[in-house]
Design an enzyme around this catalytic site. Sequence first.
Site, mmCIF file in Angstrom:
data_model
loop_
_atom_site.group_PDB
_atom_site.id
_atom_site.type_symbol
_atom_site.label_atom_id
_atom_site.label_comp_id
_atom_site.label_asym_id
_atom_site.label_seq_id
_atom_site.Cartn_x
_atom_site.Cartn_y
_atom_site.Cartn_z
ATOM 1 N N ASN A 135 9.291 5.812 1.274
ATOM 2 C CA ASN A 135 9.786 4.448 1.060
ATOM 3 C C ASN A 135 10.833 4.136 2.124
ATOM 4 O O ASN A 135 11.976 4.572 2.035
ATOM 5 C CB ASN A 135 10.397 4.331 -0.346
ATOM 6 C CG ASN A 135 10.804 2.908 -0.684
ATOM 7 O OD1 ASN A 135 10.761 2.024 0.157
ATOM 8 N ND2 ASN A 135 11.182 2.685 -1.927
ATOM 9 N N ASN A 140 11.331 -4.255 -0.451
ATOM 10 C CA ASN A 140 10.013 -4.804 -0.826
ATOM 11 C C ASN A 140 9.432 -4.134 -2.078
ATOM 12 O O ASN A 140 8.252 -4.344 -2.399
ATOM 13 C CB ASN A 140 9.016 -4.714 0.346
ATOM 14 C CG ASN A 140 8.734 -3.280 0.785
ATOM 15 O OD1 ASN A 140 8.914 -2.343 0.020
ATOM 16 N ND2 ASN A 140 8.290 -3.114 2.022
ATOM 17 N N ASP A 141 10.247 -3.361 -2.776
ATOM 18 C CA ASP A 141 9.728 -2.601 -3.922
ATOM 19 C C ASP A 141 9.272 -3.494 -5.068
ATOM 20 O O ASP A 141 8.209 -3.260 -5.662
ATOM 21 C CB ASP A 141 10.792 -1.637 -4.459
ATOM 22 C CG ASP A 141 11.001 -0.447 -3.538
ATOM 23 O OD1 ASP A 141 10.300 -0.348 -2.523
ATOM 24 O OD2 ASP A 141 11.882 0.382 -3.846
ATOM 25 N N ASP A 164 5.819 2.661 1.570
ATOM 26 C CA ASP A 164 5.416 1.506 2.364
ATOM 27 C C ASP A 164 5.160 1.899 3.818
ATOM 28 O O ASP A 164 5.288 3.065 4.199
ATOM 29 C CB ASP A 164 6.474 0.398 2.274
ATOM 30 C CG ASP A 164 7.892 0.896 2.570
ATOM 31 O OD1 ASP A 164 8.037 1.874 3.325
ATOM 32 O OD2 ASP A 164 8.842 0.304 2.030
ATOM 33 N N ASP A 329 -15.275 2.697 1.868
ATOM 34 C CA ASP A 329 -15.269 3.205 0.497
ATOM 35 C C ASP A 329 -16.648 3.047 -0.149
ATOM 36 O O ASP A 329 -17.401 2.123 0.162
ATOM 37 C CB ASP A 329 -14.218 2.428 -0.295
ATOM 38 C CG ASP A 329 -14.001 2.955 -1.691
ATOM 39 O OD1 ASP A 329 -13.665 4.142 -1.819
ATOM 40 O OD2 ASP A 329 -14.165 2.185 -2.654
ATOM 41 N N GLU A 358 -17.946 6.935 2.774
ATOM 42 C CA GLU A 358 -17.777 7.798 1.608
ATOM 43 C C GLU A 358 -19.102 7.824 0.844
ATOM 44 O O GLU A 358 -19.434 6.898 0.112
ATOM 45 C CB GLU A 358 -16.668 7.283 0.692
ATOM 46 C CG GLU A 358 -16.449 8.203 -0.513
ATOM 47 C CD GLU A 358 -15.724 7.537 -1.669
ATOM 48 O OE1 GLU A 358 -15.063 8.261 -2.426
ATOM 49 O OE2 GLU A 358 -15.837 6.303 -1.824
#
Length: 613
Positions: A135, A140-141, A164, A329, A358
């Site tokens: 972090n 921006n949490d 982040d 994905d 994947e």
Amino acid sequence: MKKFFLTITFLAFVTGLFAAVQINKLEPAFWWTGMKNPELQIMVYGSNIREAQVKSLSPNVTVKSVVKGDSPNYLFVYLDLSQAKAGKADLLFTQGKEKKKISYELKPRTVDPVSRKGFTSYDVLYLLMPDRFANGNPDNDNLKMKSATVNVNRNDPNARHGGDLAGIEQHLDYLADLGVTALWFTPVLANDMPGGSYHGYAITDYYNIDPRFGKNEDYVRLVNETHHKGMKMVMDMVFNHCGSEHIWRKDPPFKDWFNLQDKYMQTNHAKGVSYDPYASEYDKKQMYNGWFDKMMPDLNQRNPQLARYLIQNSIWWVEYAGIDGIRQDTYPYSDATMMSQWCKEVFTEYPNLNIVGEAWYDNVGGTAFWQADGPLNKKGNSHLKTVMDFPFTIASHDAFHQETDWGNGLTKIYDLLSLDYLYADVNNLLVFLENHDTDRFLREMPQDLSAFKQAYTYILTTRGIPQLYYGTEILMNGIKKEGDGFVRREIPGGWPGDVVNSFTPEGRTALQNEAYNFAKKLLNWRKNSDIIAKGTLRHFAPRNGAYVYLREYQGKKVLVMLNGKNSQNTVCLDSYAELLNGVSSGKDVITGRTVNLDKELTLAPRESLILEL
């Protein structure tokens, strides 16, 4: 009569209001001239925009076609940019008597597309989860999002923890020093979802970074800094599904934008239907049209407007951010024809880029089916360069923890490699021990490093492109049955106020430093090794618990010996005469010591040797 006149006037006034041209969003917001494909789709979103007429006011830009959405709020404008110049292209939208001019930006391409080098067998990918790595910007949490406000809760393993892009940027030196050459993050695009969707796979905006990770400009800067440190960047993309809070779910552009749009059905995960000659239509439909989860509606790539949108989106990120590769994905769940076209178009624009799909199969046949030019790819070329070697991952969790005898331990690796003839290109296999969806390779904190060292020795000297999972170099461990969060823990020291900082030698235990230093030594040795990246591989069936193989390129050789026994093991070297060919000694890559290769060699319990001959 007066009343009637007033009514008509009022209706005309109201109609005029509704006829006003309203444009809320254009995607993509800008594009480039000089692309191989001169056609550009612009998705226009705005109230009742479907009825607008579109005209180009720029002589070098032509409106090829306009496709109206089923929803009144979408218009898909197709432009011909074959003669376009960099600058502003003016488009006029007319709706009744209302007109609106949009100046659309066309940028010049600044980098030769051929020079964009994708990841190769010279590289080692390092997979991390941005929310769990570090972090760097606590501000921006706890941002308030449009659909959901989700606060950081580090006590909940399945909540957002606040990692982040800034945190990653602040630790690039750690990664470069370790010796990895490419970074792969789980998705960083916006996931404005209830519950936080910290993993990133429920995308609600395909053109913007999640603000809790940073901004688009932060991502571009991070890519540039990664390149400056001598590493590449691989972006995780998701075409099969989006997040349930995406505007598309609330206002679908077309009735067939999603599979099973009005009736939820979960996928059966029967990925074998892609090649199974006996597969039922029922199973195929449930596999391809079923959803991953109620929070992840299944996109229908057979819709041509959606297909073009997704293809352009990936090209936009390559051109805009300068990424070096893509990880796609849930590859087999999407429409195969569209995915093949996507790969083809990306490689037309960037021939040296790489894409890994994947394709999660426990058998080599299923994995090999998806690789470009593969012998099993009978339904048309997938154009997919790289596939993920899940069969190895599954085998490895026993291979390096079990004692080796016939059928167990390292024998599983030997048997698996005998099926490599099914692959079109073994150097384009992504080889990994673990990722964010599996148990950690280390299910618990080890007492010694024998399994760790053998596993790292193998994946960093075998064929293909190795991928490491964040934190294993400092012995992070966990099992999935306790919950996904337990295999996605934070790295200690990545958060302000952490008591322990595992990014530094002082913050690691002696065993952790031994593991880190072993990985660092091996990774930095591998970086420029033609032998490992390009060389042939010859191996021997495990004898008396020992697995031996040779990598060779242009007369240079590396011999790898793994003792799969928990006890000291004396190996008779006569059995490997065809590999040694008169060589009497080799230099151990890790320790630098000279190892005699005369008649026999005694290996310590679970010892791993990498010998330059």
